[in-house]
Structures are given as structure tokens and as C-alpha cells.
Design a protein around this motif. Sequence first.
Motif, PDB file in Angstrom:
ATOM      1  N   CYS A  68      83.092  -9.117  92.692  1.00  0.00           N
ATOM      2  CA  CYS A  68      81.693  -8.700  92.650  1.00  0.00           C
ATOM      3  C   CYS A  68      81.273  -8.236  94.033  1.00  0.00           C
ATOM      4  O   CYS A  68      81.819  -8.684  95.047  1.00  0.00           O
ATOM      5  N   ALA A  69      80.318  -7.341  94.040  1.00  0.00           N
ATOM      6  CA  ALA A  69      79.825  -6.746  95.275  1.00  0.00           C
ATOM      7  C   ALA A  69      78.303  -6.674  95.226  1.00  0.00           C
ATOM      8  O   ALA A  69      77.714  -6.522  94.141  1.00  0.00           O
ATOM      9  N   ALA A  70      77.687  -6.768  96.391  1.00  0.00           N
ATOM     10  CA  ALA A  70      76.226  -6.782  96.463  1.00  0.00           C
ATOM     11  C   ALA A  70      75.698  -5.727  97.429  1.00  0.00           C
ATOM     12  O   ALA A  70      76.393  -5.303  98.347  1.00  0.00           O
ATOM     13  N   ASP A  71      74.441  -5.372  97.187  1.00  0.00           N
ATOM     14  CA  ASP A  71      73.719  -4.446  98.061  1.00  0.00           C
ATOM     15  C   ASP A  71      74.284  -3.040  97.983  1.00  0.00           C
ATOM     16  O   ASP A  71      74.569  -2.413  99.029  1.00  0.00           O
ATOM     17  N   GLY A  72      74.460  -2.562  96.763  1.00  0.00           N
ATOM     18  CA  GLY A  72      74.887  -1.183  96.599  1.00  0.00           C
ATOM     19  C   GLY A  72      73.789  -0.220  97.022  1.00  0.00           C
ATOM     20  O   GLY A  72      72.603  -0.530  96.950  1.00  0.00           O
ATOM     21  N   ARG A  73      74.206   0.945  97.473  1.00  0.00           N
ATOM     22  CA  ARG A  73      73.252   1.920  97.979  1.00  0.00           C
ATOM     23  C   ARG A  73      72.337   2.441  96.873  1.00  0.00           C
ATOM     24  O   ARG A  73      71.148   2.672  97.084  1.00  0.00           O
ATOM     25  N   ARG A  74      72.861   2.638  95.681  1.00  0.00           N
ATOM     26  CA  ARG A  74      72.091   3.137  94.542  1.00  0.00           C
ATOM     27  C   ARG A  74      72.511   2.366  93.304  1.00  0.00           C
ATOM     28  O   ARG A  74      73.601   1.796  93.281  1.00  0.00           O
ATOM     29  N   TRP A  75      71.702   2.400  92.250  1.00  0.00           N
ATOM     30  CA  TRP A  75      72.030   1.615  91.059  1.00  0.00           C
ATOM     31  C   TRP A  75      73.262   2.168  90.363  1.00  0.00           C
ATOM     32  O   TRP A  75      73.892   1.469  89.570  1.00  0.00           O
ATOM     33  N   SER A  98      75.916   3.381  92.188  1.00  0.00           N
ATOM     34  CA  SER A  98      76.959   3.460  93.220  1.00  0.00           C
ATOM     35  C   SER A  98      78.297   2.976  92.680  1.00  0.00           C
ATOM     36  O   SER A  98      78.387   1.882  92.130  1.00  0.00           O
ATOM     37  N   THR A  99      79.322   3.803  92.871  1.00  0.00           N
ATOM     38  CA  THR A  99      80.658   3.472  92.379  1.00  0.00           C
ATOM     39  C   THR A  99      81.696   3.346  93.491  1.00  0.00           C
ATOM     40  O   THR A  99      82.818   2.907  93.226  1.00  0.00           O
ATOM     41  N   ALA A 100      81.357   3.726  94.694  1.00  0.00           N
ATOM     42  CA  ALA A 100      82.312   3.688  95.802  1.00  0.00           C
ATOM     43  C   ALA A 100      82.254   2.348  96.524  1.00  0.00           C
ATOM     44  O   ALA A 100      81.173   1.787  96.719  1.00  0.00           O
ATOM     45  N   LEU A 101      83.425   1.874  96.938  1.00  0.00           N
ATOM     46  CA  LEU A 101      83.495   0.601  97.660  1.00  0.00           C
ATOM     47  C   LEU A 101      82.629   0.636  98.915  1.00  0.00           C
ATOM     48  O   LEU A 101      81.962  -0.344  99.244  1.00  0.00           O
ATOM     49  N   SER A 102      82.613   1.771  99.575  1.00  0.00           N
ATOM     50  CA  SER A 102      81.895   1.884 100.844  1.00  0.00           C
ATOM     51  C   SER A 102      80.385   1.802 100.683  1.00  0.00           C
ATOM     52  O   SER A 102      79.667   1.645 101.675  1.00  0.00           O
ATOM     53  N   GLU A 103      79.906   1.894  99.466  1.00  0.00           N
ATOM     54  CA  GLU A 103      78.456   1.848  99.224  1.00  0.00           C
ATOM     55  C   GLU A 103      77.920   0.427  99.057  1.00  0.00           C
ATOM     56  O   GLU A 103      76.723   0.248  98.829  1.00  0.00           O
ATOM     57  N   TYR A 104      78.792  -0.557  99.120  1.00  0.00           N
ATOM     58  CA  TYR A 104      78.390  -1.954  98.974  1.00  0.00           C
ATOM     59  C   TYR A 104      78.629  -2.696 100.276  1.00  0.00           C
ATOM     60  O   TYR A 104      79.645  -2.514 100.932  1.00  0.00           O
TER      61      TYR A 104
END
Length: 123
Positions: free
Chosen positions: A95-102, A104-110
Motif C-alpha cells: 500500500c502507498a499513501a499521499d498520491g499526487r492525484r486520485w 495516480s498510477t506511477a510509483l513516483s507519485e506516492y
Amino acid sequence: VQLQASGGGLVQAGGSLRLSCAASGRTFSSYVMGWFRRAPGKDRNFVATISWSGGNTYYADSVKGRFTISRDNAKNTVYLQMDSLKPEDTAVYYCAADGRRWYSTALSEYNYWGPGTLVTVSS
């Protein structure tokens, strides 16, 4: 933010599992949350994401119609309900938190990641 995923295990093809990801901190309800997975020998890939309110969700084509992401902001927890599991769903799920947009699919966006939980689907 600290994340802890749980709920992984061994299941037969066609079965179901529900993963949970508990988050620390008071800002959970403001975060876009996502699930990713790394299959054996492959890169970590996007699975699903959910907006801060839970009103918007987005799925990888490979899981659409079989997996459901949801969240309970009162419990600081995001879930991934996995139905009709296939052997190719075998992976470590993160799980990942704080995505840039709802969406967001890229790892770098979290910005935050938890340790994974292993899901093994037998044929």
C-alpha cells in the motif's frame, strides 16, 4: 506516515482475500491511497487507487471487475478486496499513501510506502 499491510496468504484460484493497510497519523483522510504489487521476477506495478473521500477509484485493467478498493477514514485503513483470484495475481502487495492525484498510477507519485504482504494463488 507509517503503513502496515496485512491479510496476505495462500488461496486457491477462484478464491478471495481481503488486504488491509493501517496508517498512522492524523492526515490519513486527506491522502490518496493506492495498492501496488510485485510479481516474482517483475517490477512493482499499479493495482488500484482511491481518492481521499473514497468517492473515486481507479483500477488496473488486469484486476478491474475482480478487485475492489475501499477505505474507512475513521479507522485510518484502506482495503483491497480481491475476488476470483488467479495464479497470476500471486505477488507481494504494497500500500502507498499521499498520491499526487486520485488516479495516480506511477510509483513516483506516492510519498509513503509500507512493507508488503505476500499473496499466493495456487492453481
